[in-house]
Design an enzyme around this catalytic site. Structure first.
Site, PDB file in Angstrom:
ATOM      1  N   LYS A 243       0.842  -1.212   0.000  1.00 20.03           N
ATOM      2  CA  LYS A 243       0.000   0.000   0.000  1.00 20.03           C
ATOM      3  C   LYS A 243       0.871   1.253   0.000  1.00 20.03           C
ATOM      4  CE  LYS A 243      -1.564   1.890   3.985  1.00 20.03           C
ATOM      5  NZ  LYS A 243      -1.363   3.347   4.190  1.00 20.03           N
ATOM      6  N   ASN A 244       1.889   1.277   0.860  1.00 23.34           N
ATOM      7  CA  ASN A 244       2.653   2.516   1.040  1.00 23.34           C
ATOM      8  C   ASN A 244       3.631   2.790  -0.095  1.00 23.34           C
ATOM      9  OD1 ASN A 244       1.166   3.010   3.251  1.00 23.34           O
ATOM     10  ND2 ASN A 244       2.722   2.349   4.732  1.00 23.34           N
TER      11      ASN A 244
ATOM     12  N   ARG B 138      -4.081  10.537   3.281  1.00 18.64           N
ATOM     13  CA  ARG B 138      -3.011  11.505   3.550  1.00 18.64           C
ATOM     14  C   ARG B 138      -2.027  11.512   2.380  1.00 18.64           C
ATOM     15  NH1 ARG B 138       0.133  14.021   7.391  1.00 18.64           N
ATOM     16  NH2 ARG B 138       2.361  13.576   7.328  1.00 18.64           N
TER      17      ARG B 138
ATOM     18  N   CYS C 266      -5.430   8.747   8.523  1.00 22.85           N
ATOM     19  CA  CYS C 266      -5.688   8.272   9.899  1.00 22.85           C
ATOM     20  C   CYS C 266      -5.197   9.312  10.903  1.00 22.85           C
ATOM     21  CB  CYS C 266      -4.891   7.005  10.187  1.00 22.85           C
ATOM     22  SG  CYS C 266      -5.477   5.595   9.307  1.00 22.85           S
TER      23      CYS C 266
ATOM     24  N   ARG D 204       0.506  15.320  12.489  1.00 22.30           N
ATOM     25  CA  ARG D 204       1.214  14.802  11.296  1.00 22.30           C
ATOM     26  C   ARG D 204       1.504  15.982  10.357  1.00 22.30           C
ATOM     27  NH1 ARG D 204      -1.572   9.485   9.062  1.00 22.30           N
ATOM     28  NH2 ARG D 204       0.516   9.036   8.284  1.00 22.30           N
ATOM     29  N   PRO D 205       2.488  16.821  10.724  1.00 24.77           N
ATOM     30  CA  PRO D 205       2.791  18.007   9.911  1.00 24.77           C
ATOM     31  C   PRO D 205       3.419  17.609   8.567  1.00 24.77           C
ATOM     32  CG  PRO D 205       4.431  17.721  11.603  1.00 24.77           C
ATOM     33  CD  PRO D 205       3.377  16.684  11.864  1.00 24.77           C
ATOM     34  N   ILE D 206       3.487  18.566   7.672  1.00 23.46           N
ATOM     35  CA  ILE D 206       4.190  18.340   6.403  1.00 23.46           C
ATOM     36  C   ILE D 206       5.279  19.404   6.230  1.00 23.46           C
ATOM     37  CG2 ILE D 206       2.261  17.164   5.255  1.00 23.46           C
ATOM     38  CD1 ILE D 206       1.693  19.783   3.779  1.00 23.46           C
ATOM     39  N   ASP D 207       5.766  19.906   7.366  1.00 20.86           N
ATOM     40  CA  ASP D 207       6.777  20.987   7.310  1.00 20.86           C
ATOM     41  C   ASP D 207       8.033  20.575   6.542  1.00 20.86           C
ATOM     42  OD1 ASP D 207       6.954  19.253   9.682  1.00 20.86           O
ATOM     43  OD2 ASP D 207       8.779  20.395  10.120  1.00 20.86           O
TER      44      ASP D 207
ATOM     45  N   ASP E 200       4.011   0.759  12.182  1.00 21.23           N
ATOM     46  CA  ASP E 200       2.737   0.209  11.698  1.00 21.23           C
ATOM     47  C   ASP E 200       2.466  -1.180  12.256  1.00 21.23           C
ATOM     48  OD1 ASP E 200       3.103   1.543   8.316  1.00 21.23           O
ATOM     49  OD2 ASP E 200       2.716   2.490  10.250  1.00 21.23           O
TER      50      ASP E 200
ATOM     51  N   ILE F 234       7.918   7.254  16.761  1.00 23.73           N
ATOM     52  CA  ILE F 234       7.495   7.828  15.470  1.00 23.73           C
ATOM     53  C   ILE F 234       6.179   8.599  15.640  1.00 23.73           C
ATOM     54  CG2 ILE F 234       6.985   7.357  13.047  1.00 23.73           C
ATOM     55  CD1 ILE F 234       9.785   6.418  13.799  1.00 23.73           C
TER      56      ILE F 234
ATOM     57  N   ARG G 282      -9.052   0.617   3.696  1.00 22.44           N
ATOM     58  CA  ARG G 282      -8.121   1.586   3.085  1.00 22.44           C
ATOM     59  C   ARG G 282      -6.782   0.926   2.792  1.00 22.44           C
ATOM     60  NH1 ARG G 282      -6.017   5.676   6.251  1.00 22.44           N
ATOM     61  NH2 ARG G 282      -4.690   5.825   4.427  1.00 22.44           N
TER      62      ARG G 282
HETATM   63  C1  EPZ Z   1       4.460   6.767   6.173  1.00 19.39           C
HETATM   64  O1  EPZ Z   1       3.757   7.880   6.696  1.00 19.39           O
HETATM   65  C2  EPZ Z   1       3.439   5.654   6.111  1.00 19.39           C
HETATM   66  N1  EPZ Z   1       2.334   6.078   5.245  1.00 19.39           N
HETATM   67  C3  EPZ Z   1       2.906   5.349   7.507  1.00 19.39           C
HETATM   68  O2  EPZ Z   1       2.047   4.234   7.376  1.00 19.39           O
HETATM   69  C4  EPZ Z   1       4.090   4.960   8.397  1.00 19.39           C
HETATM   70  O3  EPZ Z   1       3.615   4.758   9.701  1.00 19.39           O
HETATM   71  C5  EPZ Z   1       5.125   6.097   8.384  1.00 19.39           C
HETATM   72  O4  EPZ Z   1       5.538   6.359   7.038  1.00 19.39           O
HETATM   73  C6  EPZ Z   1       6.359   5.760   9.210  1.00 19.39           C
HETATM   74  O5  EPZ Z   1       6.949   4.604   8.725  1.00 19.39           O
HETATM   75  C7  EPZ Z   1       2.503   6.022   3.918  1.00 19.39           C
HETATM   76  O6  EPZ Z   1       3.557   5.666   3.425  1.00 19.39           O
HETATM   77  C8  EPZ Z   1       1.318   6.436   3.082  1.00 19.39           C
HETATM   78  P1  EPZ Z   1       6.720  10.097   8.143  1.00 19.39           P
HETATM   79  P2  EPZ Z   1       4.430   9.352   6.635  1.00 19.39           P
HETATM   80  O7  EPZ Z   1       6.709  11.305   7.275  1.00 19.39           O
HETATM   81  O8  EPZ Z   1       5.207   9.490   5.379  1.00 19.39           O
HETATM   82  C9  EPZ Z   1       7.039  13.454  11.438  1.00 19.39           C
HETATM   83  C10 EPZ Z   1       0.080   3.013   7.638  1.00 19.39           C
HETATM   84  O9  EPZ Z   1      -0.460   2.553   8.661  1.00 19.39           O
HETATM   85  N2  EPZ Z   1       7.029  14.398  10.314  1.00 19.39           N
HETATM   86  O10 EPZ Z   1       7.905   9.191   8.100  1.00 19.39           O
HETATM   87  O11 EPZ Z   1       3.406  10.348   6.960  1.00 19.39           O
HETATM   88  C11 EPZ Z   1       5.644  12.883  11.676  1.00 19.39           C
HETATM   89  O12 EPZ Z   1       4.904  13.766  12.484  1.00 19.39           O
HETATM   90  C12 EPZ Z   1       0.643   4.407   7.678  1.00 19.39           C
HETATM   91  O13 EPZ Z   1       0.248   2.406   6.553  1.00 19.39           O
HETATM   92  C13 EPZ Z   1       7.298  15.736  10.552  1.00 19.39           C
HETATM   93  O14 EPZ Z   1       7.530  16.132  11.681  1.00 19.39           O
HETATM   94  O15 EPZ Z   1       5.446   9.218   7.868  1.00 19.39           O
HETATM   95  C14 EPZ Z   1       5.915  11.579  12.361  1.00 19.39           C
HETATM   96  O16 EPZ Z   1       6.101  11.811  13.752  1.00 19.39           O
HETATM   97  C15 EPZ Z   1       0.399   5.102   8.999  1.00 19.39           C
HETATM   98  N3  EPZ Z   1       7.272  16.612   9.515  1.00 19.39           N
HETATM   99  C16 EPZ Z   1       7.238  11.138  11.754  1.00 19.39           C
HETATM  100  O17 EPZ Z   1       7.815  12.301  11.138  1.00 19.39           O
HETATM  101  C17 EPZ Z   1       7.025  16.206   8.234  1.00 19.39           C
HETATM  102  O18 EPZ Z   1       7.037  17.049   7.317  1.00 19.39           O
HETATM  103  C18 EPZ Z   1       7.080  10.038  10.705  1.00 19.39           C
HETATM  104  O19 EPZ Z   1       6.407  10.583   9.644  1.00 19.39           O
HETATM  105  C19 EPZ Z   1       6.755  14.838   8.002  1.00 19.39           C
HETATM  106  C20 EPZ Z   1       6.777  13.947   9.050  1.00 19.39           C
END
Ligand code: EPZ
Length: 423
Positions: A23-24, A93, A117, A122-125, A308, A330, A400
């Site tokens: 999926k991811n 997302r 979810c 979950r920022p995108i900064d 996950d 995380i 999903r």
């Molecule tokens: C991906 O989410 C996966 N989703 C998540 O799977 C997975 O849990 C996660 O990676 C960690 O492995 C998809 O791939 C669609 P991150 P993502 O950016 O990309 C912080 C599932 O169940 N962060 O690595 O959103 C954030 O807040 C889902 O399949 C920032 O601070 O994860 C978090 O604490 C759930 N600023 C950490 O990083 C940012 O701009 C991990 O987020 C981006 C992230």
């Protein structure tokens, strides 16, 4: 009306289950494909609602899309630069991958804030930091809840990720592959899904090196062409089925797995005393013969223990003989499943970013809420081993990200039905 998955617990599982495409990876590969000037065909697409939502967005961009079984064919040659502001954006997302893809393709994108979810903030900064470094001007409209990214041109740049974010790593890759010059992503994430997206982009003609390490180098190119790609197996679905088999199986063969992607989980399951044999791209799991040992889990970025999988594993830990713990590094709020498991007889205490799981506890059926995708998986496992009937509400979360999980479990001997209730 609310859709429900109902499980009659106590039936032992036997047989073979084949894992679907990741999926991811899928939710990033589909947006990545729009960067091509010609048709892209992707095989091994899981049957999940996230794919349907992405197909709606592609059609809004006038991108020709056809889905046949587990194959999706996209032809971006007639695509238009149209704002992505429909409700479909909020369904997942990962729609934010269109930020990087459309910025990379058109040097401009207008898109609604992504949904997904609730796992805490979950920022995108870091995504935006990368786009800005490449030359994008970013404005956010509070009323419309939309981002507008525009760049006269995208120029390669060094970008340090304060956190090795999966999403930010992929999104910056998508914006950088056609930027002028060299982009270096430092402290990049190393998840297998990032490697899979890079494989697609490379086949399309992108120049990317170092993926899978913490420094990725991208040299921008003018054009990217169509290609064909097969998605890697879903390591989180595979891990979920290893845990299901350890909890409720007698002998279950989990097929279409890349064992290297699951080293952290396999190591923890072995530490618990779960009997497994790794045979090529299959893993054979023998259900519980003796009491399981408690373990302590700390989630980490790949290749550490996947966040996950801590939720499904929590259900197995309720059956271990002693006190186990899970520490989240995380998503610090990813513990909503614990309250639902406690309703089924578990004894789990949650404190800040950790949980303590006291076992073994006898689980019993109840009406519970899937609060997010992996909570849904944890509750399915609890329903399989709990006494009596479990009804899991909000199954849309499960659909999903898991491809026909109830059908796969019925094939293994589970007693599962789906119906609607007034609630
Ligand atoms: C991906 O989410 C996966 N989703 C998540 O799977 C997975 O849990 C996660 O990676 C960690 O492995 C998809 O791939 C669609 P991150 P993502 O950016 O990309 C912080 C599932 O169940 N962060 O690595 O959103 C954030 O807040 C889902 O399949 C920032 O601070 O994860 C978090 O604490 C759930 N600023 C950490 O990083 C940012 O701009 C991990 O987020 C981006 C992230």
């Amino acid at each position: 009306m609310s859709k429900v998955i109902a499980i009659e617990g106590g039936y032992k599982l036997n047989g073979t289950v084949r894992i679907s495409g990741a999926k991811n990876a899928t939710v990033a590969l589909i947006p990545a494909a729009v960067l091509a000037d010609g048709p892209v065909e992707i095989l091994g697409v899981p049957e999940i609602s996230d794919v349907e939502a992405l197909a709606i967005l592609l059609r809004e961009l006038n991108c020709d899309v056809s889905i046949k079984g587990d194959s999706i064919r996209l032809d971006p040659s007639q695509m238009e630069d149209i704002p992505l502001v429909s409700d479909a954006v909020n369904k997942l997302r990962a729609s934010y991958y269109f930020m990087g893809a459309l910025l990379g393709k058109y040097k401009r994108v207008k898109i609604k804030m992504p949904g997904g979810c609730y796992l805490g903030p979950r920022p995108i900064d870091l995504h935006l930091k990368g786009f800005k470094a490449l030359g994008a001007n970013i404005t956010y409209d509070e009323v419309e809840e939309t981002y507008l990214l525009e760049a006269d041109e995208l120029v390669g740049h060094s970008i340090y990720l304060d956190f090795a974010s999966v999403g930010a790593t992929i999104n910056i890759l998508l914006a950088a592959v056609k930027a002028k010059g060299r982009t270096i992503i430092e402290n990049a994430a190393k998840e297998p899904e990032i490697i899979d997206v890079t494989n697609l982009l490379t086949k399309m003609g992108a120049h990317i090196r170092g993926v899978g390490t913490d420094t990725i180098t991208i040299d921008g190119v003018e054009h990217l062409h169509g290609t064909f790609h097969e998605i890697i197996p879903d390591r989180i679905e595979a891990g979920t089925f290893l845990i299901i088999a350890a909890a409720a199986g007698e002998k279950v063969i989990v097929q279409n797995v890349i064992p290297q992607h699951l080293e952290a989980l396999i190591s923890k399951l072995k530490e618990m005393g779960v009997q497994m044999d790794v045979v090529g791209d299959s893993i054979i799991v023998y259900g519980p013969q003796k009491p399981l040992k408690p373990v302590h889990v700390k989630t980490q970025i790949y290749p550490g223990f996947a966040t996950d999988l801590q939720q499904p594993l929590t259900t197995l830990l309720t059956q271990a003989d002693g006190k186990s713990s899970v520490k989240e590094t995380i998503y610090i709020e990813r513990f909503l499943h614990c309250e639902q498991l406690n309703k089924m007889g578990a004894h789990i205490d949650v404190d800040r970013a950790s949980s303590a799981i006291y076992g073994p506890t006898k689980l019993h059926g109840a009406r519970v809420q899937a609060t997010d995708l992996r909570c849904g998986a944890a509750l399915i496992i609890a329903g399989l081993i709990g006494e009596g009937k479990t009804e899991i509400m909000n199954v849309y979360h499960i659909d999903r990200g898991y491809d026909n999980i109830d059908q796969k479990l019925i094939t293994l001997g589970a007693h599962i039905t789906r119906y609607e209730i007034d609630a």
